[in-house]
Design an enzyme around this catalytic site. Structure first.
Site, PDB file in Angstrom:
ATOM      1  N   TYR A  55       6.152  -8.202   4.088  1.00 49.57           N
ATOM      2  CA  TYR A  55       5.215  -7.096   3.878  1.00 49.57           C
ATOM      3  C   TYR A  55       4.113  -7.536   2.915  1.00 49.57           C
ATOM      4  CZ  TYR A  55       8.916  -4.114   5.884  1.00 49.57           C
ATOM      5  OH  TYR A  55       9.877  -3.566   6.692  1.00 49.57           O
ATOM      6  N   HIS A 123      15.584 -10.094   8.962  1.00 47.75           N
ATOM      7  CA  HIS A 123      14.581  -9.149   9.491  1.00 47.75           C
ATOM      8  C   HIS A 123      14.574  -9.122  11.022  1.00 47.75           C
ATOM      9  CE1 HIS A 123      10.597  -7.241   7.925  1.00 47.75           C
ATOM     10  NE2 HIS A 123      11.091  -6.545   8.911  1.00 47.75           N
ATOM     11  N   SER A 202      11.259   3.669  10.415  1.00 50.08           N
ATOM     12  CA  SER A 202      10.293   4.564  11.087  1.00 50.08           C
ATOM     13  C   SER A 202      10.990   5.876  11.477  1.00 50.08           C
ATOM     14  CB  SER A 202       9.675   3.883  12.316  1.00 50.08           C
ATOM     15  OG  SER A 202       9.026   2.680  11.963  1.00 50.08           O
ATOM     16  N   PRO A 203      11.680   6.517  10.522  1.00 50.30           N
ATOM     17  CA  PRO A 203      12.429   7.733  10.854  1.00 50.30           C
ATOM     18  C   PRO A 203      11.526   8.914  11.188  1.00 50.30           C
ATOM     19  CG  PRO A 203      12.418   7.415   8.483  1.00 50.30           C
ATOM     20  CD  PRO A 203      11.800   6.180   9.077  1.00 50.30           C
ATOM     21  N   LEU A 204      10.241   8.788  10.796  1.00 48.06           N
ATOM     22  CA  LEU A 204       9.268   9.829  11.151  1.00 48.06           C
ATOM     23  C   LEU A 204       8.406   9.346  12.323  1.00 48.06           C
ATOM     24  CD1 LEU A 204       8.229  10.846   7.508  1.00 48.06           C
ATOM     25  CD2 LEU A 204       9.544  12.252   9.131  1.00 48.06           C
ATOM     26  N   GLY A 205       8.903   8.346  13.045  1.00 43.92           N
ATOM     27  CA  GLY A 205       8.146   7.833  14.189  1.00 43.92           C
ATOM     28  C   GLY A 205       6.763   7.354  13.788  1.00 43.92           C
ATOM     29  N   ARG A 206       6.681   6.708  12.597  1.00 41.08           N
ATOM     30  CA  ARG A 206       5.408   6.218  12.041  1.00 41.08           C
ATOM     31  C   ARG A 206       4.410   7.358  11.840  1.00 41.08           C
ATOM     32  NH1 ARG A 206       7.293   1.896  15.183  1.00 41.08           N
ATOM     33  NH2 ARG A 206       7.495   0.011  13.917  1.00 41.08           N
ATOM     34  N   GLY A 207       4.915   8.475  11.389  1.00 35.62           N
ATOM     35  CA  GLY A 207       4.061   9.631  11.100  1.00 35.62           C
ATOM     36  C   GLY A 207       3.939  10.590  12.277  1.00 35.62           C
ATOM     37  N   PHE A 208       4.358  10.135  13.461  1.00 38.79           N
ATOM     38  CA  PHE A 208       4.236  10.965  14.672  1.00 38.79           C
ATOM     39  C   PHE A 208       5.052  12.257  14.550  1.00 38.79           C
ATOM     40  CE2 PHE A 208       6.001  12.028  18.873  1.00 38.79           C
ATOM     41  CZ  PHE A 208       4.836  12.285  19.572  1.00 38.79           C
TER      42      PHE A 208
HETATM   43  N1  NAP Z   1      13.151  -3.531   9.667  1.00 35.26           N
HETATM   44  C1  NAP Z   1      12.006  -3.397  10.289  1.00 35.26           C
HETATM   45  O1  NAP Z   1      11.673  -4.159  11.191  1.00 35.26           O
HETATM   46  C2  NAP Z   1      11.074  -2.295   9.875  1.00 35.26           C
HETATM   47  C3  NAP Z   1      10.002  -1.913  10.705  1.00 35.26           C
HETATM   48  C4  NAP Z   1       9.184  -0.859  10.287  1.00 35.26           C
HETATM   49  C5  NAP Z   1       9.427  -0.217   9.072  1.00 35.26           C
HETATM   50  N2  NAP Z   1      10.469  -0.626   8.285  1.00 35.26           N
HETATM   51  C6  NAP Z   1      10.765   0.048   6.998  1.00 35.26           C
HETATM   52  O2  NAP Z   1      10.903   1.447   7.236  1.00 35.26           O
HETATM   53  C7  NAP Z   1      10.045   2.173   6.385  1.00 35.26           C
HETATM   54  C8  NAP Z   1       9.576   3.449   7.077  1.00 35.26           C
HETATM   55  O3  NAP Z   1       9.036   3.171   8.359  1.00 35.26           O
HETATM   56  P1  NAP Z   1       7.486   3.389   8.733  1.00 35.26           P
HETATM   57  O4  NAP Z   1       6.672   3.369   7.510  1.00 35.26           O
HETATM   58  O5  NAP Z   1       7.207   2.422   9.824  1.00 35.26           O
HETATM   59  O6  NAP Z   1       7.457   4.816   9.429  1.00 35.26           O
HETATM   60  P2  NAP Z   1       7.774   6.313   8.984  1.00 35.26           P
HETATM   61  O7  NAP Z   1       8.486   6.346   7.699  1.00 35.26           O
HETATM   62  O8  NAP Z   1       8.379   6.938  10.162  1.00 35.26           O
HETATM   63  O9  NAP Z   1       6.306   6.931   8.838  1.00 35.26           O
HETATM   64  C9  NAP Z   1       5.392   6.519   7.859  1.00 35.26           C
HETATM   65  C10 NAP Z   1       4.071   7.201   8.143  1.00 35.26           C
HETATM   66  O10 NAP Z   1       4.250   8.612   8.040  1.00 35.26           O
HETATM   67  C11 NAP Z   1       3.384   9.146   7.055  1.00 35.26           C
HETATM   68  N3  NAP Z   1       4.177  10.190   6.362  1.00 35.26           N
HETATM   69  C12 NAP Z   1       5.283  10.016   5.607  1.00 35.26           C
HETATM   70  N4  NAP Z   1       5.765  11.191   5.170  1.00 35.26           N
HETATM   71  C13 NAP Z   1       4.939  12.132   5.668  1.00 35.26           C
HETATM   72  C14 NAP Z   1       4.902  13.540   5.576  1.00 35.26           C
HETATM   73  N5  NAP Z   1       5.825  14.207   4.883  1.00 35.26           N
HETATM   74  N6  NAP Z   1       3.888  14.198   6.212  1.00 35.26           N
HETATM   75  C15 NAP Z   1       2.962  13.532   6.930  1.00 35.26           C
HETATM   76  N7  NAP Z   1       2.956  12.191   7.053  1.00 35.26           N
HETATM   77  C16 NAP Z   1       3.925  11.496   6.422  1.00 35.26           C
HETATM   78  C17 NAP Z   1       2.988   7.994   6.175  1.00 35.26           C
HETATM   79  O11 NAP Z   1       1.709   8.158   5.617  1.00 35.26           O
HETATM   80  P3  NAP Z   1       1.447   8.091   4.018  1.00 35.26           P
HETATM   81  O12 NAP Z   1       2.015   6.817   3.517  1.00 35.26           O
HETATM   82  O13 NAP Z   1      -0.034   8.145   3.925  1.00 35.26           O
HETATM   83  O14 NAP Z   1       2.119   9.310   3.458  1.00 35.26           O
HETATM   84  C18 NAP Z   1       2.974   6.830   7.186  1.00 35.26           C
HETATM   85  O15 NAP Z   1       1.750   6.849   7.896  1.00 35.26           O
HETATM   86  C19 NAP Z   1       8.921   1.183   6.055  1.00 35.26           C
HETATM   87  O16 NAP Z   1       8.242   1.523   4.860  1.00 35.26           O
HETATM   88  C20 NAP Z   1       9.681  -0.109   5.949  1.00 35.26           C
HETATM   89  O17 NAP Z   1      10.235  -0.231   4.640  1.00 35.26           O
HETATM   90  C21 NAP Z   1      11.290  -1.636   8.682  1.00 35.26           C
END
Ligand code: NAP
Length: 327
Positions: A55, A123, A202-208
């Site tokens: 990262y 990873h 990506s538990p929030l589907g990347r913000g989706f």
């Molecule tokens: N092992 C792997 O290959 C892998 C791959 C992907 C991710 N990850 C890990 O998983 C973590 C989470 O996954 P992710 O970041 O991909 O996706 P996510 O947690 O599903 O979604 C993150 C996105 O949602 C937004 N968000 C978060 N909370 C919100 C809320 N309450 N209301 C509106 N928008 C919100 C964030 O924006 P803001 O930041 O602007 O709030 C960001 O754009 C990462 O940080 C990383 O540590 C691991």
């Protein structure tokens, strides 16, 4: 905050994904603000912080290391190895040769300002290195005191079993949400059988799954979603039908869409610890609030129907990244 147990590792019921503080969602926020934010998360009871060597690269571990140094003994830091880099620090592919794992861990320890990594994930599975060698290398690092727990990410069941036989795996971190339920087929039953915890990324589907992404959303420079098939205009428009259905449940319960998405994950198994990523305190509070959202059997059934009837359009990764997934 309540705690949960991954394997034998106790952590807060929700962790904090730190990736977005360095990459994937547009411009990097100011460093000082993120350091304050990470410490605020600790104050709120978050004990699991998720980072990775890749990262940034490297920027995220440095940030997390600096922010958490004063509270190091109170938190669990999870990081990951498994990518190769060129002289400019650009990622060139996967590598899990034992010597690269050892070098990656030394770099992570330095950047994280710590003597031991609480949870070290591979990873991505390296198809050129037998997983027994990888698990053996991690086992030696555990014996040397540099690592406490072994994790894997996006690994398939057969690979997990082989690794677990050499060095017990504490947690698997793979994508899982109402937007991507494939782990339910084979992964979750195997983890249950083996006593391995699950950390949905990506538990929030990347913000989706927050309702903040609409058909009109433009993903700007440095936003990974601009490259993901599921977020292409037509796919996105179709996929929003799922958010509409989750919104119905959220409105009825007087909570947010994101809170329903996270509460749904928490309701699946007691050994699941989602790691939503955010850089904003009000969103962190909202996400942590999901731990108090109780979904009834009817709510869960409605969400199950919603996510199985809406067909998700588009792969979750572009082809080159899709190839790195072990199945
Ligand atoms: N092992 C792997 O290959 C892998 C791959 C992907 C991710 N990850 C890990 O998983 C973590 C989470 O996954 P992710 O970041 O991909 O996706 P996510 O947690 O599903 O979604 C993150 C996105 O949602 C937004 N968000 C978060 N909370 C919100 C809320 N309450 N209301 C509106 N928008 C919100 C964030 O924006 P803001 O930041 O602007 O709030 C960001 O754009 C990462 O940080 C990383 O540590 C691991």
């Amino acid at each position: 905050m309540d705690t949960r147990t991954l394997g034998r590792l106790q952590v807060s019921s929700l962790g904090l994904g730190c990736m977005g503080m360095s990459q994937s969602f547009g411009a990097r926020p100011p460093r000082d603000e993120m350091i304050t934010f990470l410490r605020d998360a600790v104050e709120r009871g978050v004990t699991l912080f998720d980072t990775a060597e890749v990262y940034g690269p490297f920027h995220n571990e440095e940030l997390v290391g600096e922010a958490l140094e004063p509270v190091r003994d109170d938190v669990v830091i999870a990081t990951k190895f498994g990518f190769a880099f060129d002289d400019q620090g650009r990622q060139t592919g996967v590598t899990s040769r034992p010597e690269s794992i050892r070098a990656a861990v030394d770099g992570s320890l330095r950047r994280l300002r710590t003597e031991t990594i609480d949870l070290l994930y591979q990873h991505r599975v390296d198809p050129d290195v037998p997983i027994e060698e990888v698990a053996g290398a991690v086992k030696e690092l555990i014996e040397a005191g540099k690592v406490k727990h072994f994790g894997m990410s996006e690994a398939g069941v057969a690979t997990i079993r082989r690794a677990h036989a050499v060095q017990p795996v504490t947690a698997l971190q793979s994508e899982y949400s109402l937007f991507w339920r494939e782990p339910e087929d084979a992964i979750l039953p195997a983890l249950d059988e083996l006593g391995i915890g699950f950390v949905p990324f990506s538990p929030l589907g990347r913000g989706f799954l927050t309702g903040q992404v609409t058909a009109a959303t433009e993903f700007g420079e440095g936003d990974i979603r601009a490259t993901l098939p599921r977020f292409e205009r037509e796919a996105l428009a179709a996929n929003l039908a799922l958010v509409d259905l989750v919104t119905k449940v959220a409105d009825r319960k007087g909570v947010t869409v994101g809170q329903v998405a996270l509460a749904w994950l928490l309701a699946q198994e007691p050994w699941i610890v989602p790691i939503p990523g955010t850089r904003r305190l009000e969103r962190l509070d909202e996400n942590l609030g999901s731990a108090a959202v109780e979904l009834t059997a009817d709510d869960l059934a409605e969400l199950d129907v919603a996510s199985t009837t809406v067909e998700v359009h588009g792969e979750r990764y572009p082809e080159a990244m899709q190839k790195m997934i072990d199945r």
